[in-house]
Every structure is written in C-alpha cells, then in structure tokens.
Design an enzyme around this catalytic site. Structure first.
Site, mmCIF file in Angstrom:
data_model
loop_
_atom_site.group_PDB
_atom_site.id
_atom_site.type_symbol
_atom_site.label_atom_id
_atom_site.label_comp_id
_atom_site.label_asym_id
_atom_site.label_seq_id
_atom_site.Cartn_x
_atom_site.Cartn_y
_atom_site.Cartn_z
ATOM 1 N N LYS A 39 0.840 -1.208 0.000
ATOM 2 C CA LYS A 39 0.000 0.000 0.000
ATOM 3 C C LYS A 39 0.873 1.256 0.000
ATOM 4 O O LYS A 39 2.074 1.188 0.298
ATOM 5 C CB LYS A 39 -0.927 -0.028 1.216
ATOM 6 C CG LYS A 39 -0.198 -0.026 2.553
ATOM 7 C CD LYS A 39 -1.127 -0.433 3.700
ATOM 8 C CE LYS A 39 -0.394 -0.407 5.022
ATOM 9 N NZ LYS A 39 -1.215 -0.966 6.111
ATOM 10 N N ARG A 137 -10.950 -0.097 14.052
ATOM 11 C CA ARG A 137 -10.743 0.520 12.752
ATOM 12 C C ARG A 137 -11.606 -0.333 11.819
ATOM 13 O O ARG A 137 -12.808 -0.388 12.014
ATOM 14 C CB ARG A 137 -9.247 0.518 12.402
ATOM 15 C CG ARG A 137 -8.862 1.569 11.394
ATOM 16 C CD ARG A 137 -7.345 1.643 11.179
ATOM 17 N NE ARG A 137 -6.792 0.408 10.630
ATOM 18 C CZ ARG A 137 -5.509 0.247 10.296
ATOM 19 N NH1 ARG A 137 -4.640 1.227 10.460
ATOM 20 N NH2 ARG A 137 -5.068 -0.898 9.796
ATOM 21 N N TYR A 258 14.267 31.026 9.838
ATOM 22 C CA TYR A 258 12.999 31.657 10.221
ATOM 23 C C TYR A 258 12.800 31.602 11.736
ATOM 24 O O TYR A 258 13.103 30.585 12.365
ATOM 25 C CB TYR A 258 11.835 30.921 9.567
ATOM 26 C CG TYR A 258 11.672 31.171 8.089
ATOM 27 C CD1 TYR A 258 11.519 32.461 7.590
ATOM 28 C CD2 TYR A 258 11.642 30.107 7.193
ATOM 29 C CE1 TYR A 258 11.341 32.678 6.229
ATOM 30 C CE2 TYR A 258 11.456 30.313 5.839
ATOM 31 C CZ TYR A 258 11.310 31.612 5.359
ATOM 32 O OH TYR A 258 11.130 31.819 4.025
ATOM 33 N N MET A 311 11.019 25.363 3.440
ATOM 34 C CA MET A 311 10.346 24.582 2.399
ATOM 35 C C MET A 311 11.349 23.879 1.486
ATOM 36 O O MET A 311 11.181 22.707 1.137
ATOM 37 C CB MET A 311 9.452 25.502 1.560
ATOM 38 C CG MET A 311 8.681 24.775 0.484
ATOM 39 S SD MET A 311 7.767 25.894 -0.571
ATOM 40 C CE MET A 311 6.445 26.395 0.511
HETATM 41 C C1 LIG Z 1 -0.482 -1.847 6.818
HETATM 42 C C2 LIG Z 1 -1.039 -3.139 7.228
HETATM 43 C C3 LIG Z 1 -0.209 -4.252 7.367
HETATM 44 C C4 LIG Z 1 1.300 -4.165 7.283
HETATM 45 O O1 LIG Z 1 1.751 -3.581 8.486
HETATM 46 P P1 LIG Z 1 3.312 -3.363 8.807
HETATM 47 O O2 LIG Z 1 3.303 -2.866 10.202
HETATM 48 O O3 LIG Z 1 3.768 -2.331 7.838
HETATM 49 O O4 LIG Z 1 3.994 -4.656 8.632
HETATM 50 C C5 LIG Z 1 -0.802 -5.476 7.620
HETATM 51 N N1 LIG Z 1 -2.146 -5.585 7.778
HETATM 52 C C6 LIG Z 1 -2.967 -4.515 7.688
HETATM 53 C C7 LIG Z 1 -4.427 -4.702 7.881
HETATM 54 C C8 LIG Z 1 -2.456 -3.264 7.417
HETATM 55 O O5 LIG Z 1 -3.266 -2.208 7.343
#
Ligand SMILES: *Cc1c(COP(=O)(O)O)cnc(C)c1O
Length: 376
Positions: A39, A137, A258, A311
């Site tokens: 992802k 979640r 800054y 920036m």
């Molecule tokens: C992102 C995610 C993972 C991978 O998690 P890591 O901590 O990056 O290994 C696995 N399962 C779900 C549901 C996730 O959202």
C-alpha cells in the site's frame, strides 16, 4: 560523494535488499504464506517496481489499500493474488471483478454488496473478511460473526480468508496482543477450515502463535523497524542523498533561519542543503537552542540541522568537520548508512512508515538491483 545524475538529489531503492527482506521474513514464517503489503506506493518505494521485485523473490499474495493501487499491482504482476485492505468501495464491485481484486470485506454493507454481485453473475468471487479484535478501525464486530456465518452458509459462499489486525504488535509484551490472539481464535472457531491471517511485520516477529496461514508484512520489507526496543534485523532498502548548495561562515550570536530560534554559540561553518519540508524532510526536524533537531551526514559524519527547516532548504552545522570542508554540489546523506529511516523518524517524533511514505520530493528515484535471488 558527488551526486551522479541530475541537479537534484537521488533517492535510491535497493530492490535486491527488498527481495532479501521478503525471503528472510518468509523463512521466519515458514509454514505460513508470506504476503507483501504494498500500500501507499509500496511504502514510498514505487508500487510497480516493488511488486515485481517481491514477485521475483517469491511473493504471490499482495495487499494494497485501494482499488487504484490494486490495479497498479495487477498491471505489474499479472498473476498476483491481490487483496484490497480498504474493502469494497461502494459501486466498485465490477471493477474488482474485472481486475480480479479481492476486497477485504469489513461491514455488513460491504458483504451484501459483494454477495449481490456474486448472485447477479452466479459466480463466487473471492474475498476476505476482516474481524475487529480490538483496533476499532476496519472489521466486523465480533458479535456480527454468527450473522456473517449464517448469511454465507445460506448462499454456500466460502471466503478466501478471515483476518484481523493487531493494535500493539510493535510492543511484543503488550497484553493486548494476547487478548486479540484469543479473540481471533474465537472467530476462527466459527469459520472452520477457512485460512486465517493476523500478523503484520511485528506480529510475524512476535512468534509462531501469530502466523496462522498467512502473514502480512509491510514495514519490515522496506527495512523499517517493526518491533520497538530491539535491534532491527532487516536490510535497509532506501537511501537518499541531496545536494549541498552553499557553504558559509557565521559568527557567535548570529541566528539561523525563520523565527531566529537558533543562535550560534560559537563561530561556525554552515552548509545550506537543497532539501526541505516540501521534499519530505519534516519541519519537526527543526532545532532551537532548547531543542535538538534532525541530523544529516556529510562526508560520513553526522551534522546537526540548525534552526528551522524551510520549504526548500535546511541549514546544517558542519563546524565539527574542521578542515574537511565539503564543496557545493556534494551530497548530504538524509537516509543511508549513517542515518536510518528510524533515526530520522525518532528525531522527527514520528515513525519510519511516515518517513518512507513522505519520500515524494524533488529528487530522482533510481532502482538498484532486482528481485532475482539465487534459488533457495
Ligand atoms: C499496513 C497493514 C499491514 C502491514 O503492516 P506493517 O506494520 O507495515 O507490517 C498489515 N495488515 C494490515 C491490515 C495493514 O493495514
């Protein structure tokens, strides 16, 4: 080190290291399938190149967050098995079917929309089910499990997999891990014979009890620290070098940047580096006289960021380099052998995940090696 191509910096992604990390995790989880979580553009490394390298290393199961990401994996790796962690986007079932993407269904509404598509086409399209064992979640609530099961039994539909996600796996001794493990066991008992998956990278490293039929590592593949308070065993995948643009002298009492929040306590030599928060160098890596900030490595030595991150630039105190004065055009290491993603994350008050997924700056991305490893 001089920067080799282009005027900006170089983000280098070591696909060989990525492939070796997958193999190493696959060995730890022997007996379970080792998927690859890709992802967020494969944690900033490039979803297409990363997916190909992971496939070459042996990965066949991929987890993306969104259908767009799933399509990118499909294009890169035509025969991958691809799960979409965010589930079924409303109205998108046809796209999933066409692209052969498996939604991770996590609500009754998603489940019903998917089953309706299956009934419409008279085809049991594969999908996974996510049960919430404590994250709040994604996921069906545990008390929905009997209803889900009944609904599936009525239609004679078997999910490809059931899964859940650990909230505290980065702390292996956290009692919530055991609680979630037990609750997941109670879900599994209601879906006998269906493959199960619970663990991210940290869960995978926590122990066999957490592996079940498939593990889902992400961060560890990309060289990040999964478990807190332990030496990170993974090979680094990402290095980032950016150009020094100017070297200058400044006097005791002068301020830098800054807000004038950093005043020099000695006559100093400073390097202005062409890299700022717009390039993913967090503004929280700024320093003041009361609070240290981030570091970059120049000529192999760690040098502190002084004043605020701008920036497009940071200013770095290189006084300690003495007569070893770098030249404009030379590289400063932002991530590499002297500074890991987790060092930079710790200094910025964030996690390696955010460092990686923020690598979208004004620099070239180049790939080193590929996923082809010697056979096991
Ligand atoms: C992102 C995610 C993972 C991978 O998690 P890591 O901590 O990056 O290994 C696995 N399962 C779900 C549901 C996730 O959202």
């Amino acid at each position: 080190m001089a920067l080799t191509s282009g005027l900006g910096g170089q983000l280098s992604i070591d696909l060989g290291a990525l492939a070796r990390n997958w193999r190493a995790l696959d060995q730890v989880s022997a007996g379970a399938l080792t998927a690859a979580v890709v992802k967020a553009d494969a944690y900033g490394t490039g979803i297409s190149m990363a997916s190909k390298a992971l496939y070459a290393a042996g990965a066949r199961f991929f987890f993306a967050a969104t259908p767009d990401e799933g399509m990118a994996v499909r294009a890169a790796v035509p025969d991958a098995h691809i799960f979409i962690l965010n589930g079924l986007y409303p109205g998108a079932a046809n796209l999933y079917v066409r692209q052969n993407l498996m939604p991770v269904l996590s609500s009754m509404a998603m489940l019903e929309e998917w089953l309706a598509k299956c009934l419409e086409r008279n085809e049991a399209y594969p999908a996974a089910l996510h049960f919430d064992t404590g994250m709040n979640r994604f996921g069906f609530r545990l008390n929905e499990a009997p209803l889900v099961r009944e609904r599936l039994q009525t239609l004679g539909y078997s999910p490809q997999m059931i899964m859940s996600h650990l909230a505290c796996a980065d702390q292996p001794n956290h009692e919530k891990n055991r609680t979630q493990l037990a609750l997941f066991g109670s879900v599994m008992a209601q879906f006998p014979g269906i493959p199960a998956s619970l663990s991210n990278s940290a869960g995978l490293m926590t122990g066999r009890d957490y592996h079940f039929q498939m593990v889902r590592p992400g961060i560890a593949l990309y060289g990040g620290r999964a478990v807190n308070g332990r030496k990170n065993p993974m090979a680094p995948v990402v290095t980032l070098h950016v150009p020094i643009l100017q070297v200058k002298e400044a006097r005791t009492g002068e301020t830098v940047g800054y807000g004038a929040g950093y005043s020099l306590s000695r006559d100093s030599r400073l390097a202005v580096v062409g890299h700022g928060y717009a390039d993913g160098f967090f503004r929280s890596l700024s320093s003041s006289n009361s609070r240290p900030g981030g570091k970059v490595a120049i000529r192999g030595k760690l040098c502190p960021v002084v004043g605020r991150v701008s920036m497009d630039q940071i200013t770095v105190d290189i006084t300690e380099l003495g007569h070893d004065v770098p030249n404009p055009g030379e590289a400063a290491e932002i991530l590499g052998p002297h500074i890991s993603i987790d060092d930079q994350a710790d200094a910025a008050g964030t996690v390696g995940y955010e460092i990686l997924t923020s690598l979208k700056g004004r620099y070239n991305r180049n790939y080193v090696g590929d996923g082809n490893l010697p056979p096991e």
